[in-house]
Write a protein that holds these residues in place. Structure first.
Motif, mmCIF file in Angstrom:
data_model
loop_
_atom_site.group_PDB
_atom_site.id
_atom_site.type_symbol
_atom_site.label_atom_id
_atom_site.label_comp_id
_atom_site.label_asym_id
_atom_site.label_seq_id
_atom_site.Cartn_x
_atom_site.Cartn_y
_atom_site.Cartn_z
ATOM 1 N N ASN A 154 0.854 -1.179 0.000
ATOM 2 C CA ASN A 154 0.000 0.000 0.000
ATOM 3 C C ASN A 154 0.896 1.236 0.000
ATOM 4 O OD1 ASN A 154 -1.864 2.011 0.280
ATOM 5 N ND2 ASN A 154 -2.533 1.423 2.338
ATOM 6 N N ALA A 155 1.014 1.881 -1.160
ATOM 7 C CA ALA A 155 1.868 3.050 -1.297
ATOM 8 C C ALA A 155 1.087 4.353 -1.132
ATOM 9 C CB ALA A 155 2.559 3.029 -2.665
ATOM 10 N N ASP A 156 -0.166 4.245 -0.685
ATOM 11 C CA ASP A 156 -1.000 5.429 -0.499
ATOM 12 C C ASP A 156 -1.062 5.782 0.978
ATOM 13 O OD1 ASP A 156 -2.685 7.500 -1.224
ATOM 14 O OD2 ASP A 156 -4.495 6.291 -1.092
ATOM 15 N N LYS A 160 -6.161 0.560 2.200
ATOM 16 C CA LYS A 160 -6.553 -0.151 0.991
ATOM 17 C C LYS A 160 -7.080 -1.536 1.374
ATOM 18 C CE LYS A 160 -5.448 2.984 -1.991
ATOM 19 N NZ LYS A 160 -5.798 4.026 -1.010
ATOM 20 N N THR A 161 -7.920 -2.102 0.510
ATOM 21 C CA THR A 161 -8.552 -3.383 0.799
ATOM 22 C C THR A 161 -8.192 -4.408 -0.268
ATOM 23 O OG1 THR A 161 -10.421 -2.267 1.859
ATOM 24 C CG2 THR A 161 -10.735 -4.572 1.231
ATOM 25 N N VAL A 162 -7.815 -5.601 0.197
ATOM 26 C CA VAL A 162 -7.620 -6.757 -0.684
ATOM 27 C C VAL A 162 -8.728 -7.748 -0.360
ATOM 28 C CG1 VAL A 162 -6.088 -8.631 -1.373
ATOM 29 C CG2 VAL A 162 -5.134 -6.394 -0.773
ATOM 30 N N THR A 187 -7.698 -5.341 5.342
ATOM 31 C CA THR A 187 -7.439 -3.909 5.263
ATOM 32 C C THR A 187 -5.954 -3.654 5.468
ATOM 33 O OG1 THR A 187 -9.645 -3.344 6.074
ATOM 34 C CG2 THR A 187 -7.947 -1.655 6.259
ATOM 35 N N MET A 188 -5.348 -2.950 4.516
ATOM 36 C CA MET A 188 -3.928 -2.592 4.595
ATOM 37 C C MET A 188 -3.823 -1.102 4.918
ATOM 38 S SD MET A 188 -2.500 -4.600 1.224
ATOM 39 C CE MET A 188 -0.801 -4.137 1.571
#
Length: 310
Positions: A154-156, A160-162, A187-188
């Protein structure tokens, strides 16, 4: 190199004869009544087919106007410019350096996702970077060989969700320790990484910093405002909770999580401007009794509790 093609050729290769006595060509000697060696079509066909197969086996097409095809075939063989077997090929084919590099743990490719994306089997073995606006859905675990891996970063700055595909399940860490076999998404947080590996039954979380934010089994946290905890690598656990003393005789409270071994200390403070003092008694690894007082008088009130243990 080309296959003989004049008007006198046979339409099909004549059958081979039985092996005879081996030897060498000779021009013969009329003075000694020694005949010259006869060169039969069978031998010429043998030489022609050997050369043709060397050329076509190197990936070339026979070309009547080319006179270096055998040399090219030899060069190709010496340089091992073979065909790289497909990913996950487990036959006895010769492995190229590209195949070996991929099989030894190097990623077979990389993708940057900037929108919600459904991955497919071709993404197995890839490194996936998630940036703003993205999320990822894993391919069905049954669509890839067991042992296939996909890594995410996650570079944001936002989470983020996988997500699992369809009815697939994920083997994931859970708060409180341990794992669940019925997870559907992970959730990342910002900067998190995770690697999933396909098993015969699901995608399994095997490594990554997302373990820290999704599990309290090793050292993790529950970052809520009123009741939460932080586990540290040393084994020390810090907990906090809001308490309400609704009875002048005190109330029993339960800690956000149980201390595995011991509760070291607990500190209570007033939650307002009443300047109540709080006492803690009957402490265990899972809870305690808390009382509120104003001077020597037992009262009711609301406060906060900080706990330290391991």
């Amino acid at each position: 190199m080309y296959q003989i093609d004049n008007a006198t050729v046979a339409a099909s290769q004549p059958p081979s004869t039985a092996q005879g006595a081996t030897g060498y060509f000779t021009d013969g000697n009329p003075a000694s009544n020694i005949p010259a060696t006869i060169v039969p079509a069978e031998w010429l066909n043998s030489v022609m087919m050997e050369l043709m197969n060397a050329v076509t086996g190197s990936g070339q097409t026979l070309n009547k106007a080319a006179f270096n095809q055998l040399w090219t075939a030899i060069q190709n063989a010496s340089q091992n410019t073979g065909v790289t077997p497909p990913q996950f090929d487990n036959t006895t084919k010769t492995a190229t350096t590209a195949f070996v590099q991929r099989a030894l743990g190097n990623y077979q490719g990389a993708r940057i996702l900037s929108a919600p994306t459904v991955l497919n089997a071709a993404d197995a073995g890839r490194s996936i970077t998630l940036v703003a606006g993205s999320s990822a859905t894993l391919p069905p675990y049954s669509s890839v060989p067991v042992g296939s891996a996909i890594s995410f970063l996650n570079a944001d700055s936002a989470a983020k969700t996988v997500t699992a595909s369809g009815t697939d399940k994920l083997y994931l860490p859970v708060l409180g320790g341990g794992f669940t076999t019925s997870g559907t998404s992970l959730t990342m947080l910002a900067g998190d990484s995770v690697t999933f590996v396909a098993t015969a039954a699901q995608w399994e979380f095997v490594q990554g910093t997302a373990l820290l934010s999704n599990s309290s089994g090793v050292f993790g946290a529950s970052m809520t405002a009123t009741n939460g905890f932080q586990k540290l690598p040393s084994g020390l656990i810090i907990q906090w909770m809001a308490v309400s003393v609704s009875s002048a005789s005190g109330v029993a409270i339960t800690f956000p999580i149980a201390f595995p071994s011991a509760s070291f200390t607990a500190t209570a403070m007033d939650g307002g401007l009443t300047a109540y003092s709080y006492g803690i008694s009957s402490g265990t690894t899972t809870g305690a009794v808390i009382n509120a007082r104003q001077g020597a008088t037992a009262v009711t009130g609301a406060g906060f509790l900080i706990l330290i243990g391991h």
